[in-house]
Design a protein around this motif. Structure first.
Motif, PDB file in Angstrom:
ATOM      1  N   PRO A 124     -14.219  49.814  43.116  1.00  0.00           N
ATOM      2  CA  PRO A 124     -14.694  49.879  44.501  1.00  0.00           C
ATOM      3  C   PRO A 124     -16.214  49.757  44.572  1.00  0.00           C
ATOM      4  O   PRO A 124     -16.919  50.261  43.701  1.00  0.00           O
ATOM      5  CB  PRO A 124     -14.245  51.260  44.981  1.00  0.00           C
ATOM      6  N   ALA A 154     -19.337  50.211  47.505  1.00  0.00           N
ATOM      7  CA  ALA A 154     -19.726  50.575  48.881  1.00  0.00           C
ATOM      8  C   ALA A 154     -21.044  49.868  49.189  1.00  0.00           C
ATOM      9  O   ALA A 154     -21.051  48.689  49.533  1.00  0.00           O
ATOM     10  CB  ALA A 154     -19.816  52.095  48.997  1.00  0.00           C
ATOM     11  N   GLY A 155     -22.179  50.547  49.023  1.00  0.00           N
ATOM     12  CA  GLY A 155     -23.466  49.886  49.261  1.00  0.00           C
ATOM     13  C   GLY A 155     -23.894  48.997  48.102  1.00  0.00           C
ATOM     14  O   GLY A 155     -24.722  48.090  48.261  1.00  0.00           O
ATOM     15  N   GLY A 156     -23.363  49.262  46.926  1.00  0.00           N
ATOM     16  CA  GLY A 156     -23.677  48.456  45.742  1.00  0.00           C
ATOM     17  C   GLY A 156     -25.016  48.786  45.101  1.00  0.00           C
ATOM     18  O   GLY A 156     -25.408  48.145  44.120  1.00  0.00           O
ATOM     19  N   THR A 157     -25.730  49.800  45.597  1.00  0.00           N
ATOM     20  CA  THR A 157     -27.084  50.055  45.069  1.00  0.00           C
ATOM     21  C   THR A 157     -27.064  50.562  43.632  1.00  0.00           C
ATOM     22  O   THR A 157     -27.984  50.300  42.874  1.00  0.00           O
ATOM     23  CB  THR A 157     -27.837  51.069  45.965  1.00  0.00           C
ATOM     24  N   ASP A 158     -26.023  51.298  43.266  1.00  0.00           N
ATOM     25  CA  ASP A 158     -25.870  51.728  41.868  1.00  0.00           C
ATOM     26  C   ASP A 158     -25.052  50.705  41.092  1.00  0.00           C
ATOM     27  O   ASP A 158     -25.431  50.273  40.005  1.00  0.00           O
ATOM     28  CB  ASP A 158     -25.150  53.087  41.792  1.00  0.00           C
ATOM     29  N   LEU A 159     -23.918  50.321  41.675  1.00  0.00           N
ATOM     30  CA  LEU A 159     -22.959  49.476  40.953  1.00  0.00           C
ATOM     31  C   LEU A 159     -23.547  48.117  40.596  1.00  0.00           C
ATOM     32  O   LEU A 159     -23.441  47.660  39.450  1.00  0.00           O
ATOM     33  CB  LEU A 159     -21.698  49.289  41.796  1.00  0.00           C
ATOM     34  N   HIS A 188     -27.064  56.776  53.851  1.00  0.00           N
ATOM     35  CA  HIS A 188     -28.147  57.777  53.871  1.00  0.00           C
ATOM     36  C   HIS A 188     -28.953  57.634  55.161  1.00  0.00           C
ATOM     37  O   HIS A 188     -29.365  58.634  55.752  1.00  0.00           O
ATOM     38  CB  HIS A 188     -29.038  57.602  52.640  1.00  0.00           C
ATOM     39  N   GLY A 206     -34.504  57.090  47.777  1.00  0.00           N
ATOM     40  CA  GLY A 206     -35.071  55.753  47.568  1.00  0.00           C
ATOM     41  C   GLY A 206     -35.892  55.191  48.718  1.00  0.00           C
ATOM     42  O   GLY A 206     -36.309  55.920  49.617  1.00  0.00           O
ATOM     43  N   THR A 250     -24.482  54.916  50.087  1.00  0.00           N
ATOM     44  CA  THR A 250     -23.578  55.817  50.800  1.00  0.00           C
ATOM     45  C   THR A 250     -23.443  57.187  50.135  1.00  0.00           C
ATOM     46  O   THR A 250     -23.751  57.365  48.948  1.00  0.00           O
ATOM     47  CB  THR A 250     -22.159  55.196  50.891  1.00  0.00           C
ATOM     48  N   ASN A 305     -23.045  58.065  46.113  1.00  0.00           N
ATOM     49  CA  ASN A 305     -23.927  59.051  45.491  1.00  0.00           C
ATOM     50  C   ASN A 305     -23.112  60.079  44.697  1.00  0.00           C
ATOM     51  O   ASN A 305     -23.497  60.462  43.590  1.00  0.00           O
ATOM     52  CB  ASN A 305     -24.754  59.741  46.587  1.00  0.00           C
ATOM     53  N   ASP A 360     -29.449  63.018  45.119  1.00  0.00           N
ATOM     54  CA  ASP A 360     -30.059  63.975  46.049  1.00  0.00           C
ATOM     55  C   ASP A 360     -29.052  64.755  46.897  1.00  0.00           C
ATOM     56  O   ASP A 360     -29.323  65.875  47.305  1.00  0.00           O
ATOM     57  CB  ASP A 360     -31.063  63.248  46.959  1.00  0.00           C
ATOM     58  N   LEU A 376     -12.563  57.961  46.896  1.00  0.00           N
ATOM     59  CA  LEU A 376     -13.116  59.133  47.589  1.00  0.00           C
ATOM     60  C   LEU A 376     -13.151  58.762  49.067  1.00  0.00           C
ATOM     61  O   LEU A 376     -13.810  57.789  49.452  1.00  0.00           O
ATOM     62  CB  LEU A 376     -14.518  59.431  47.053  1.00  0.00           C
TER      63      LEU A 376
HETATM   64  C1  LIG Z   1     -34.342  51.496  43.977  1.00  0.00           C
HETATM   65  C2  LIG Z   1     -33.337  52.611  44.021  1.00  0.00           C
HETATM   66  C3  LIG Z   1     -33.761  53.909  44.309  1.00  0.00           C
HETATM   67  C4  LIG Z   1     -32.849  54.949  44.368  1.00  0.00           C
HETATM   68  N1  LIG Z   1     -33.303  56.201  44.660  1.00  0.00           N
HETATM   69  C5  LIG Z   1     -32.414  57.221  44.746  1.00  0.00           C
HETATM   70  C6  LIG Z   1     -32.878  58.528  45.088  1.00  0.00           C
HETATM   71  O1  LIG Z   1     -34.055  58.788  45.321  1.00  0.00           O
HETATM   72  N2  LIG Z   1     -31.951  59.511  45.164  1.00  0.00           N
HETATM   73  C7  LIG Z   1     -30.611  59.291  44.933  1.00  0.00           C
HETATM   74  O2  LIG Z   1     -29.828  60.213  45.025  1.00  0.00           O
HETATM   75  N3  LIG Z   1     -30.156  58.056  44.597  1.00  0.00           N
HETATM   76  C8  LIG Z   1     -31.021  57.021  44.503  1.00  0.00           C
HETATM   77  N4  LIG Z   1     -30.571  55.766  44.170  1.00  0.00           N
HETATM   78  C9  LIG Z   1     -29.159  55.587  43.804  1.00  0.00           C
HETATM   79  C10 LIG Z   1     -28.216  55.099  44.920  1.00  0.00           C
HETATM   80  O3  LIG Z   1     -28.876  54.451  45.957  1.00  0.00           O
HETATM   81  C11 LIG Z   1     -27.359  56.230  45.487  1.00  0.00           C
HETATM   82  O4  LIG Z   1     -26.661  56.897  44.467  1.00  0.00           O
HETATM   83  C12 LIG Z   1     -26.352  55.712  46.528  1.00  0.00           C
HETATM   84  O5  LIG Z   1     -25.934  56.796  47.299  1.00  0.00           O
HETATM   85  C13 LIG Z   1     -25.151  55.015  45.907  1.00  0.00           C
HETATM   86  O6  LIG Z   1     -24.298  54.620  46.971  1.00  0.00           O
HETATM   87  P1  LIG Z   1     -23.682  53.142  47.048  1.00  0.00           P
HETATM   88  O7  LIG Z   1     -22.879  53.105  48.280  1.00  0.00           O
HETATM   89  O8  LIG Z   1     -24.743  52.116  46.917  1.00  0.00           O
HETATM   90  O9  LIG Z   1     -22.768  53.174  45.748  1.00  0.00           O
HETATM   91  P2  LIG Z   1     -22.196  51.905  44.944  1.00  0.00           P
HETATM   92  O10 LIG Z   1     -23.282  51.335  44.108  1.00  0.00           O
HETATM   93  O11 LIG Z   1     -21.451  50.987  45.829  1.00  0.00           O
HETATM   94  O12 LIG Z   1     -21.142  52.675  44.009  1.00  0.00           O
HETATM   95  C14 LIG Z   1     -21.559  53.627  43.065  1.00  0.00           C
HETATM   96  C15 LIG Z   1     -20.342  54.107  42.282  1.00  0.00           C
HETATM   97  O13 LIG Z   1     -19.464  54.805  43.149  1.00  0.00           O
HETATM   98  C16 LIG Z   1     -18.189  54.173  43.192  1.00  0.00           C
HETATM   99  N5  LIG Z   1     -17.755  54.307  44.591  1.00  0.00           N
HETATM  100  C17 LIG Z   1     -18.482  54.053  45.706  1.00  0.00           C
HETATM  101  N6  LIG Z   1     -17.804  54.434  46.802  1.00  0.00           N
HETATM  102  C18 LIG Z   1     -16.624  54.928  46.371  1.00  0.00           C
HETATM  103  C19 LIG Z   1     -15.490  55.505  47.023  1.00  0.00           C
HETATM  104  N7  LIG Z   1     -15.423  55.666  48.348  1.00  0.00           N
HETATM  105  N8  LIG Z   1     -14.445  55.925  46.258  1.00  0.00           N
HETATM  106  C20 LIG Z   1     -14.495  55.797  44.902  1.00  0.00           C
HETATM  107  N9  LIG Z   1     -15.536  55.277  44.235  1.00  0.00           N
HETATM  108  C21 LIG Z   1     -16.587  54.854  44.954  1.00  0.00           C
HETATM  109  C22 LIG Z   1     -18.415  52.753  42.718  1.00  0.00           C
HETATM  110  O14 LIG Z   1     -17.256  52.197  42.132  1.00  0.00           O
HETATM  111  C23 LIG Z   1     -19.517  52.980  41.697  1.00  0.00           C
HETATM  112  O15 LIG Z   1     -18.952  53.447  40.499  1.00  0.00           O
HETATM  113  C24 LIG Z   1     -31.464  54.701  44.104  1.00  0.00           C
HETATM  114  C25 LIG Z   1     -31.037  53.393  43.827  1.00  0.00           C
HETATM  115  C26 LIG Z   1     -31.951  52.364  43.779  1.00  0.00           C
HETATM  116  C27 LIG Z   1     -31.462  50.966  43.484  1.00  0.00           C
END
Ligand SMILES: Cc1cc2nc3c(=O)[nH]c(=O)nc-3n(C[C@H](O)[C@H](O)[C@H](O)COP(=O)(O)OP(=O)(O)OC[C@H]3O[C@@H](n4cnc5c(N)ncnc54)[C@H](O)[C@@H]3O)c2cc1C
Length: 284
Positions: free
Chosen positions: A21, A23-28, A69, A92, A101, A105, A114, A155
């Motif tokens: 899965p 969501a925002g893709g920022t980690d994945l 966020h 971030g 999302t 996170n 956070d 989740l």
């Molecule tokens: C430049 C930069 C700065 C950042 N700074 C911070 C910061 O200061 N503080 C902080 O906490 N984080 C930070 N992050 C990390 C990130 O932005 C957060 O963790 C964010 O909340 C991840 O959410 P996402 O929707 O992008 O997750 P995704 O990248 O889409 O997914 C992350 C993981 O969660 C899984 N996933 C997502 N949604 C679900 C779901 N509903 N059910 C099951 N699995 C799921 C995915 O498969 C993957 O394994 C930063 C990232 C970047 C690139």
């Protein structure tokens, strides 16, 4: 795959067991771009609108995992769960907050995530849904691996008790401007139970709860009056929290004493200051 509902998403996960899965893709996508992950397929959650809002349920807020966020940092959400809004506002740069999302996170479970200490202090639970239905798990159990996400599960929701009392999130970063936490503290007052709950983030793989310090300080608060404490109590609370959550490398033998002591001492001071300020702000 771009399911339009939670049911469709769960079915799609069952049909493609290798799908990951997103969501925002920022980690994945960072992991994919760095070659650390090669998913067989991606399951985009962006069109699942039921995961992007929140609703009230039995004195709690049921938050969709797809809440960004940026959305949580807005004033209406801040009025509901102030500490979570404060945490979301520090994640971030804006580009990351706009798409990153709550669910991502939590599932990423980065030590410096956070929202994690806030959810630990609020004793939040998550609803995980899979082919066998839904189940509710404490966030702390999910993060420690006591009750992990199972294959095929998503989740869906985060259940946060609404306490209607002051709550705080404070973060110390490594530099000025948006950065990952070096240490963070969330503190919430629970007047109905005459309790203080505190969680320290980023200093260990999962948020830590200094339970003895929580109980001690709750006993110092004049709950029926102005809800104040003596000035020395806040200072002592900070030190109590720091000593419970950051190992004192300086008192241990061998190489640790010379190599790690300055870092550990600085981290302890940081946590102590954050915890003291968090208590001060909650009681103000
Ligand atoms: C430049 C930069 C700065 C950042 N700074 C911070 C910061 O200061 N503080 C902080 O906490 N984080 C930070 N992050 C990390 C990130 O932005 C957060 O963790 C964010 O909340 C991840 O959410 P996402 O929707 O992008 O997750 P995704 O990248 O889409 O997914 C992350 C993981 O969660 C899984 N996933 C997502 N949604 C679900 C779901 N509903 N059910 C099951 N699995 C799921 C995915 O498969 C993957 O394994 C930063 C990232 C970047 C690139």
């Amino acid at each position: 795959m771009l399911p339009a509902s939670l049911d469709e998403a769960v079915s799609a996960m069952a049909e493609s067991p290798g799908a990951v899965p997103v969501a925002g893709g920022t980690d994945l996508m960072g992991a994919v771009n760095a070659g650390l992950l090669r998913p067989m397929a991606l399951l985009g959650l962006g069109r699942v609108t039921e995961l992007r809002g929140w609703q009230y349920q039995d004195g709690a807020a049921l938050l969709g995992a797809g809440l960004t966020h940026a959305r949580m940092a807005r004033p209406d959400f801040a009025a509901l769960i102030p500490a979570l809004a404060e945490a979301a506002a520090t994640v971030g740069p804006p580009q990351v907050r706009n798409v990153g999302t709550l669910g991502g996170n939590i599932v990423s479970a980065h030590p410096a995530g956070d929202t994690l200490p806030v959810l630990a202090a609020l004793e939040a639970t998550v609803t995980l849904v899979g082919p066998e239905g839904g189940r509710e798990v404490a966030v702390s159990h999910l993060l420690t691996g006591l009750d992990p996400l199972r294959s095929g599960e998503l989740l869906a929701y985060v259940r946060v008790p609404l306490l209607h009392a002051p709550q705080v999130f404070l973060k110390a970063g490594g530099r000025t401007g948006p950065s990952r936490a070096v240490a963070s503290v969330s503190l919430v007052l629970d007047p109905a139970r005459r309790a203080v709950r505190c969680a320290v983030g980023a200093v260990a793989p999962v948020p830590l709860r200094p339970l003895e310090a929580e109980q001690w300080v709750a006993g110092c608060i004049d709950w029926d009056g102005e809800r104040t404490v003596d000035p020395g109590v806040a200072q002592a609370f900070g030190e109590y929290v720091a000593s419970a959550c950051v190992p004192d490398a300086g008192t241990e033998g061998g190489a640790a004493r010379t190599d790690a002591a300055p870092t550990a001492a600085r981290l302890r001071r940081t946590v102590s200051v954050l915890a003291r300020r968090a208590l001060g702000r909650a009681l103000k």
